[in-house]
Motif scaffolding. Structure first.
Motif, PDB file in Angstrom:
ATOM      1  N   LEU A  91       0.837  -1.202   0.000  1.00  0.00           N
ATOM      2  CA  LEU A  91       0.000   0.000   0.000  1.00  0.00           C
ATOM      3  C   LEU A  91       0.872   1.251   0.000  1.00  0.00           C
ATOM      4  CD1 LEU A  91      -3.219   0.469   2.119  1.00  0.00           C
ATOM      5  CD2 LEU A  91      -1.647   2.352   1.748  1.00  0.00           C
ATOM      6  N   LEU A  92       1.932   1.253   0.829  1.00  0.00           N
ATOM      7  CA  LEU A  92       2.826   2.407   0.872  1.00  0.00           C
ATOM      8  C   LEU A  92       3.517   2.599  -0.471  1.00  0.00           C
ATOM      9  CD1 LEU A  92       4.194   4.709   2.372  1.00  0.00           C
ATOM     10  CD2 LEU A  92       5.834   3.056   3.311  1.00  0.00           C
ATOM     11  N   ASN A  93       3.975   1.499  -1.086  1.00  0.00           N
ATOM     12  CA  ASN A  93       4.568   1.602  -2.424  1.00  0.00           C
ATOM     13  C   ASN A  93       3.605   2.266  -3.393  1.00  0.00           C
ATOM     14  OD1 ASN A  93       7.001   0.380  -1.797  1.00  0.00           O
ATOM     15  ND2 ASN A  93       6.312  -1.669  -2.366  1.00  0.00           N
ATOM     16  N   HIS A  94       2.362   1.864  -3.323  1.00  0.00           N
ATOM     17  CA  HIS A  94       1.351   2.419  -4.231  1.00  0.00           C
ATOM     18  C   HIS A  94       1.171   3.915  -3.989  1.00  0.00           C
ATOM     19  CE1 HIS A  94      -2.325   2.847  -6.530  1.00  0.00           C
ATOM     20  NE2 HIS A  94      -2.937   3.333  -5.448  1.00  0.00           N
ATOM     21  N   LEU A  95       1.105   4.322  -2.728  1.00  0.00           N
ATOM     22  CA  LEU A  95       0.969   5.751  -2.425  1.00  0.00           C
ATOM     23  C   LEU A  95       2.140   6.542  -2.985  1.00  0.00           C
ATOM     24  CD1 LEU A  95      -0.242   5.746   1.294  1.00  0.00           C
ATOM     25  CD2 LEU A  95      -1.617   6.147  -0.746  1.00  0.00           C
ATOM     26  N   LEU A  96       3.338   6.006  -2.839  1.00  0.00           N
ATOM     27  CA  LEU A  96       4.524   6.710  -3.292  1.00  0.00           C
ATOM     28  C   LEU A  96       4.555   6.826  -4.813  1.00  0.00           C
ATOM     29  CD1 LEU A  96       7.091   5.067  -0.861  1.00  0.00           C
ATOM     30  CD2 LEU A  96       6.223   7.404  -0.764  1.00  0.00           C
ATOM     31  N   ARG A  97       4.147   5.767  -5.509  1.00  0.00           N
ATOM     32  CA  ARG A  97       4.161   5.808  -6.965  1.00  0.00           C
ATOM     33  C   ARG A  97       3.098   6.742  -7.519  1.00  0.00           C
ATOM     34  NH1 ARG A  97       5.120   0.129  -6.452  1.00  0.00           N
ATOM     35  NH2 ARG A  97       2.897  -0.288  -6.698  1.00  0.00           N
ATOM     36  N   GLN A  98       2.005   6.910  -6.786  1.00  0.00           N
ATOM     37  CA  GLN A  98       0.897   7.721  -7.265  1.00  0.00           C
ATOM     38  C   GLN A  98       0.840   9.092  -6.590  1.00  0.00           C
ATOM     39  OE1 GLN A  98      -1.151   6.756  -9.746  1.00  0.00           O
ATOM     40  NE2 GLN A  98       0.033   4.872  -9.953  1.00  0.00           N
ATOM     41  N   SER A  99       1.905   9.515  -5.944  1.00  0.00           N
ATOM     42  CA  SER A  99       1.864  10.748  -5.152  1.00  0.00           C
ATOM     43  C   SER A  99       1.845  12.009  -5.999  1.00  0.00           C
ATOM     44  CB  SER A  99       3.065  10.799  -4.203  1.00  0.00           C
ATOM     45  OG  SER A  99       4.270  10.879  -4.943  1.00  0.00           O
ATOM     46  N   ARG A 100       2.275  11.924  -7.248  1.00  0.00           N
ATOM     47  CA  ARG A 100       2.268  13.066  -8.165  1.00  0.00           C
ATOM     48  C   ARG A 100       2.950  14.295  -7.585  1.00  0.00           C
ATOM     49  NH1 ARG A 100       2.451  11.257 -12.631  1.00  0.00           N
ATOM     50  NH2 ARG A 100       2.203  13.413 -13.326  1.00  0.00           N
ATOM     51  N   GLU A 120      -7.323  -4.359  -3.787  1.00  0.00           N
ATOM     52  CA  GLU A 120      -6.472  -5.436  -4.282  1.00  0.00           C
ATOM     53  C   GLU A 120      -5.069  -4.875  -4.428  1.00  0.00           C
ATOM     54  OE1 GLU A 120      -8.071  -6.958  -7.899  1.00  0.00           O
ATOM     55  OE2 GLU A 120     -10.130  -7.025  -7.115  1.00  0.00           O
ATOM     56  N   TYR A 121      -4.081  -5.591  -3.923  1.00  0.00           N
ATOM     57  CA  TYR A 121      -2.684  -5.165  -3.986  1.00  0.00           C
ATOM     58  C   TYR A 121      -2.474  -3.784  -3.355  1.00  0.00           C
ATOM     59  CZ  TYR A 121      -2.762  -8.900  -7.456  1.00  0.00           C
ATOM     60  OH  TYR A 121      -2.955 -10.092  -8.098  1.00  0.00           O
ATOM     61  N   GLY A 122      -3.272  -3.446  -2.351  1.00  0.00           N
ATOM     62  CA  GLY A 122      -3.094  -2.181  -1.646  1.00  0.00           C
ATOM     63  C   GLY A 122      -3.429  -0.958  -2.463  1.00  0.00           C
ATOM     64  N   GLN A 123      -4.146  -1.111  -3.561  1.00  0.00           N
ATOM     65  CA  GLN A 123      -4.392   0.005  -4.467  1.00  0.00           C
ATOM     66  C   GLN A 123      -5.641   0.782  -4.052  1.00  0.00           C
ATOM     67  OE1 GLN A 123      -4.332  -1.454  -8.482  1.00  0.00           O
ATOM     68  NE2 GLN A 123      -2.114  -1.697  -8.495  1.00  0.00           N
ATOM     69  N   ILE A 124      -5.463   1.680  -3.105  1.00  0.00           N
ATOM     70  CA  ILE A 124      -6.516   2.611  -2.742  1.00  0.00           C
ATOM     71  C   ILE A 124      -6.214   3.955  -3.403  1.00  0.00           C
ATOM     72  CG2 ILE A 124      -6.904   1.453  -0.538  1.00  0.00           C
ATOM     73  CD1 ILE A 124      -5.531   3.857   0.820  1.00  0.00           C
ATOM     74  N   ASP A 125      -7.206   4.805  -3.499  1.00  0.00           N
ATOM     75  CA  ASP A 125      -6.970   6.122  -4.074  1.00  0.00           C
ATOM     76  C   ASP A 125      -6.096   6.933  -3.120  1.00  0.00           C
ATOM     77  OD1 ASP A 125      -7.341   8.952  -4.780  1.00  0.00           O
ATOM     78  OD2 ASP A 125      -8.784   8.162  -6.208  1.00  0.00           O
ATOM     79  N   PRO A 126      -4.960   7.465  -3.581  1.00  0.00           N
ATOM     80  CA  PRO A 126      -4.095   8.248  -2.696  1.00  0.00           C
ATOM     81  C   PRO A 126      -4.799   9.445  -2.076  1.00  0.00           C
ATOM     82  CG  PRO A 126      -2.940   7.692  -4.722  1.00  0.00           C
ATOM     83  CD  PRO A 126      -4.379   7.310  -4.928  1.00  0.00           C
TER      84      PRO A 126
END
Length: 383
Positions: free
Chosen positions: A22-31, A185-191
């Motif tokens: 989830l943290l990885n996802h937030l970081l990749r989508q942080s814009r 799924e895979y920690g993909q929540i909206d940042p």
């Protein structure tokens, strides 16, 4: 001009629930949002939009933008102090607790901090849907952790069928009463649930992974040097998931040119609808003898007001209320109707004591949270 305190979000959940993903996802989508992370009790990193390694006991850094140190809980406040320094211009700090951590202790430490540069940003409890029953059986304390949550992420939802998902959500709701539950799924929540992303093109400080990706998409080639550091296996998708990640929550905007009545607004905040997770923005009261506008920060049951300096320049003479409310399963029209009822058309007739409820949540004016002795109320969780 003083800046708003940096929210500190605690990301908790049992071993293997998917916190790092989830943290990885937030970081990749942080814009471009600058995220400071304290990861798994192993280190603190000042990062722009970099990726943490997928292994729970490792991390990566990007050149001069990192601050890597061994961390234990007794040093947490020190590292929060480092990450919240104004010159770093961090937008949010995420503490990824270890799978065996006690989230209540982390919350207490944040609430007890005397650092005016930070503010509690809520507890996000990650639940492994596939292992939910087994985890509760082996570790009954996970039910207590749910009672502390401001947002529950039911992760790995694709690994259980629809009937089990409904059953697990109901079981979670018995402990996280009124708390929004977001399936993933895979920690993909909206940042947007946790971070406020900077507008496209606005960057602060070091070159971010977003800059590199954008440059590559324009034909500039890959300048990252070390290649992919995500360590996330199948979870390295960096596409725009905005089309479906927000499907499980609502965002309600409210704008009022009329001032807000402090008593009626506090009645709304004291009885927020179930599922309402975040409230952010500015409130204009217009009560004589008080600042015209306050910044409002609310997450779960936590609430703070901060006097907001009056903006200068064209079009900024008239203060107004501008709020964004984020939740799951909320009735947007009912929320707007309740806020409409808080408008005050004669603010100068409002007695000064009407502001007392607001002032309880202004740092430096309120008494602050009592020393915790094990109850949620004394830990400062509900207001």
């Amino acid at each position: 001009m003083s800046r708003k305190p940096v929210p500190v979000v605690v990301l908790a959940g049992f071993l293997g629930s998917g916190k790092t993903t989830l943290l990885n996802h937030l970081l990749r989508q942080s814009r471009g949002t600058r995220i400071g992370a304290v990861v798994n009790d192993f280190g603190a990193i000042e990062i722009d939009a970099m990726t943490v390694a997928g292994q729970v006991d490792s991390m990566v850094s990007l050149g001069d933008g990192c601050l890597c140190c061994a961390v234990d809980t007794s040093e947490l406040d020190e590292y929060l102090g480092r990450l919240s320094r104004p010159d770093l211009r961090i937008d949010v700090i995420v503490i990824e607790a270890s799978g065996l951590a006690e989230p209540q202790e982390l919350i207490r430490m944040i609430l007890a901090s005397g650092n005016p540069e930070i503010v509690y940003g809520g507890l996000v409890q990650v639940v492994d849907a596939a292992e939910f029953d087994a985890t509760r059986s082996r570790h009954p304390e996970t039910d207590r952790h749910l009672t502390l949550a401001d947002l529950v992420v039911l992760n790995k939802a694709d690994r259980v069928d629809e009937a089990d998902r409904a059953r697990i959500r109901a079981a979670v709701g018995e402990h996280a009463v009124g708390v929004p539950v977001v399936t993933a799924e895979y920690g993909q929540i909206d940042p947007g649930l946790l971070i406020d992303r900077r507008p496209a093109g606005e960057r602060v400080g070091q070159l971010s992974f977003d800059d590199l990706r954008d440059d590559t998409e324009r034909g500039g080639g890959d300048r990252s040097g070390d290649g992919d550091h995500s360590g996330g296996g199948d979870h390295r998708d960096s596409g725009d998931h905005s089309g479906h990640l927000h499907a499980h929550y609502e965002s309600v905007g409210f704008v009022s040119a009329e001032p807000m009545n402090p008593r009626r607004l506090m009645e709304f905040l004291d009885a927020r609808p179930d599922g309402l997770y975040r409230i952010k923005g500015f409130v204009h009261f217009g009560v004589p003898g008080h600042p015209e506008k306050y910044t409002l920060h609310a997450v779960g049951s936590f609430l703070r007001f901060y006097p907001a300096p009056r903006a200068a320049g064209p079009g900024t003479d008239e203060p107004r209320t501008e709020l964004v409310l984020i939740g799951s399963g909320i009735d947007a029209e009912a929320v707007r109707e309740r806020l409409d009822g808080c408008r005050e058309y004669a603010p100068r007739d409002v007695p000064a004591e009407a502001m007392w409820g607001v002032l309880r949540y202004v740092p430096g004016l309120s008494e602050g949270p009592a020393e915790p002795d094990g109850t949620e109320e004394e830990a400062g969780l509900p207001y």
